[in-house]
Design a protein around this motif. Sequence first.
Motif, mmCIF file in Angstrom:
data_model
loop_
_atom_site.group_PDB
_atom_site.id
_atom_site.type_symbol
_atom_site.label_atom_id
_atom_site.label_comp_id
_atom_site.label_asym_id
_atom_site.label_seq_id
_atom_site.Cartn_x
_atom_site.Cartn_y
_atom_site.Cartn_z
ATOM 1 N N HIS A 36 -10.550 2.985 -0.258
ATOM 2 C CA HIS A 36 -10.549 4.594 -0.875
ATOM 3 C C HIS A 36 -11.733 4.946 -0.106
ATOM 4 O O HIS A 36 -12.004 6.169 -0.172
ATOM 5 N N THR A 46 -1.635 -1.050 -3.812
ATOM 6 C CA THR A 46 -1.186 -1.089 -5.153
ATOM 7 C C THR A 46 -0.561 -2.294 -5.636
ATOM 8 O O THR A 46 -0.389 -2.525 -6.779
ATOM 9 N N THR A 83 0.970 -1.328 0.108
ATOM 10 C CA THR A 83 -0.024 0.066 -0.043
ATOM 11 C C THR A 83 0.895 1.648 -0.071
ATOM 12 O O THR A 83 2.045 1.166 0.227
ATOM 13 N N ASP A 131 -5.459 4.008 2.510
ATOM 14 C CA ASP A 131 -4.527 3.411 1.860
ATOM 15 C C ASP A 131 -4.754 3.241 0.475
ATOM 16 O O ASP A 131 -5.905 2.951 0.065
ATOM 17 N N ASN A 132 -3.848 3.291 -0.363
ATOM 18 C CA ASN A 132 -4.008 2.939 -1.689
ATOM 19 C C ASN A 132 -3.381 1.640 -1.858
ATOM 20 O O ASN A 132 -1.995 1.371 -1.928
ATOM 21 N N SER A 144 -9.264 -2.263 -3.062
ATOM 22 C CA SER A 144 -8.724 -0.708 -3.444
ATOM 23 C C SER A 144 -10.104 -0.015 -3.212
ATOM 24 O O SER A 144 -10.112 1.093 -2.722
ATOM 25 N N TYR A 200 -2.062 7.996 1.373
ATOM 26 C CA TYR A 200 -2.435 9.288 0.799
ATOM 27 C C TYR A 200 -3.365 10.005 1.783
ATOM 28 O O TYR A 200 -4.093 9.375 2.482
#
Length: 281
Positions: A258, A192, A178, A189-190, A254, A181
């Motif tokens: 978000h 990835t 992650t 948490d993004n 994801s 941001y």
Amino acid sequence: MSSTQLNSYPIGLLCGLLAISWWNGATFNVVAVEYYTEKPSFLPSCRIYEPGFTKCSTNSIQKLIDQLNIGIPEIVEKYGTFDPLHAKDIIFKQDNNEVATIRANLSQVVLRGFSTIKIKESRVSKKDFGWQTKIFLPKLRLDAKYKMLGRILLIPLSGSGNIFIEIENIDMLMLTKTELYEKGGFTFDNVTAVQVRLNMSRVRTHLDNLFNGQSPEVERSTNQFFNDNWRDFYEALKPLIVDTVQNILKDIMSSVFHLIPANFFVEDIPTPQQLYGKVAQ
């Protein structure tokens, strides 16, 4: 060489939408939001720098899974039900492999079993805030329409029809990367990357209309051969199965992360600026 592609899910408009969902025969109306600004009541919060964090985090992620099964409106709006879960078409290609050289297209894909997920352990790294999650899944079943050409275990295959793959007693290790941001004063948490490792006790399968229905007896014996040699069959289709699970979990996680700030899972999570350093102006 192998590759698996999941076509992108349709993107639901989260902000300002009216989500109308059916659960247990009842209809309820809720206003979907871009992201939560208040912690949902179903979610316990934990503190990573206090004793007992891993136990608390394990319980928190289990509560999240339980709520996904009940229904989080913004996630239902985007993906539909969590179990059964309707996935998009899967295009699979594998060449130059000892156990399989195959091209397959799966459509009308439905997975069943995610509602029975048990979180055995949820660890969060204090260094980069990635996750290591141990999961037990009693049974996962994939049903789909298939088109296939190639060979598996030296058996030439050409056909189209219905397929199911049923996997029992799955021990899954999920490694999640992650990046943090900031949005609206919250840390998010993004997700990835997601990598899963699977161990299981049994795989069962059936493909109908193998050989385009020209030899029902050969079709029956071929399916029996795959089930008798299920470990080899699984190795042949392992990239398809693993990539499918990884992509679905990454898409759903994801969207969830978000939507729900990381602060609501880990109260003392640092800000991106604190973790990565001062952001250049």
